[in-house]
Write a protein that holds these residues in place. Structure first.
Motif, PDB file in Angstrom:
ATOM      1  N   SER A 294     -10.447  -0.180  11.106  1.00 47.60           N
ATOM      2  CA  SER A 294     -11.526  -0.767  10.779  1.00 47.60           C
ATOM      3  C   SER A 294     -11.315  -2.430  10.609  1.00 47.60           C
ATOM      4  O   SER A 294     -12.166  -3.383  10.824  1.00 47.60           O
ATOM      5  CB  SER A 294     -11.745  -0.511   9.466  1.00 47.60           C
ATOM      6  N   ARG A 295     -10.181  -2.867  10.476  1.00 40.46           N
ATOM      7  CA  ARG A 295      -9.935  -4.276  10.338  1.00 40.46           C
ATOM      8  C   ARG A 295      -9.885  -5.016  11.909  1.00 40.46           C
ATOM      9  O   ARG A 295     -10.616  -5.893  11.974  1.00 40.46           O
ATOM     10  CB  ARG A 295      -8.360  -4.485   9.915  1.00 40.46           C
TER      11      ARG A 295
ATOM     12  N   ALA B 276      -7.434   2.115   8.344  1.00 33.72           N
ATOM     13  CA  ALA B 276      -7.481   0.593   7.888  1.00 33.72           C
ATOM     14  C   ALA B 276      -7.407  -0.204   8.962  1.00 33.72           C
ATOM     15  O   ALA B 276      -8.050  -0.851   9.155  1.00 33.72           O
ATOM     16  CB  ALA B 276      -6.650   0.769   6.730  1.00 33.72           C
TER      17      ALA B 276
ATOM     18  N   SER C 186       0.719  -1.167   0.142  1.00 35.89           N
ATOM     19  CA  SER C 186      -0.001   0.011   0.024  1.00 35.89           C
ATOM     20  C   SER C 186       0.907   1.238   0.100  1.00 35.89           C
ATOM     21  O   SER C 186       0.214   2.417  -0.481  1.00 35.89           O
ATOM     22  CB  SER C 186      -1.003   0.063   1.226  1.00 35.89           C
TER      23      SER C 186
END
Length: 192
Positions: free
Chosen positions: A101-102, A98, A86
């Protein structure tokens, strides 16, 4: 000038034949003879059909399966034709969002699990294609998988131990578990 063109053309043709035909043919023959499985993509088969590769991860999101590392490839996860990380640094807010949220998704999938989430379950690898997870990541998910499959946790942990690979040459890297092979072993042990 004519005297220089002829040797150059002969050398060009000779090197083309050696490096473009002879060398690739010899390397291919050696690879097929000595390393057939690896030379043909390290494919994993189930019932005589290829279901994946030992070298490229696959997306699993059902609670009854172990989940691999997040994939950084777009637009589809684990797209071998689009490999790459990324490129988000540790201070990048997009990476922090990210990861949050994971973590939330992992907690939602297994609310009873309050253990620390292993880093490899929330961060993508440099290639975005890793087929394996750490032993800690497998242990973190074992209770969820056991509950979803109605299997004893000890049986799931035994399958993880069987699927674990040692460090390379005994000292390089950390032990890992190939997610595809582990999930196939789970399916063989319990078809629910």
């Amino acid at each position: 000038m004519k005297n220089m063109l002829r040797p150059a053309a002969v050398l060009f043709v000779a090197l083309t034949v050696v490096t473009g035909i002879v060398y690739p043919a010899v390397v291919t023959a050696i690879a097929q003879a000595a390393f057939r499985h690896q030379a043909n993509g390290s494919l994993v088969e189930r019932d005589g059909k290829a279901v994946g590769s030992e070298l490229i991860g696959q997306p699993f999101d059902a609670p009854r399966y172990f989940w691999g590392r997040p994939s950084a490839t777009t637009p589809h996860p684990y797209d071998a034709g689009n490999s790459g990380g990324s490129n988000l640094g540790p201070t990048n807010p997009a990476l922090a969002d990210a990861v949050k949220s994971r973590i939330a998704a992992l907690r939602a999938a297994d609310p009873a699990n309050d253990a620390p989430v292993p880093v490899d379950l929330v961060t993508a690898s440099g290639s975005g294609l890793d087929p394996g997870i750490s032993l800690a990541a497998a242990a973190y998910q074992a209770s969820r998988v056991a509950r979803a499959r109605h299997m004893p946790i000890a049986q799931v942990e035994a399958l993880v131990a069987q699927a674990a690979s040692a460090r390379q040459l005994g000292v390089l890297g950390e032990p890992t578990v190939n997610v595809l092979k582990l999930n196939l072993a789970l399916d063989r042990a319990n078809v629910r």
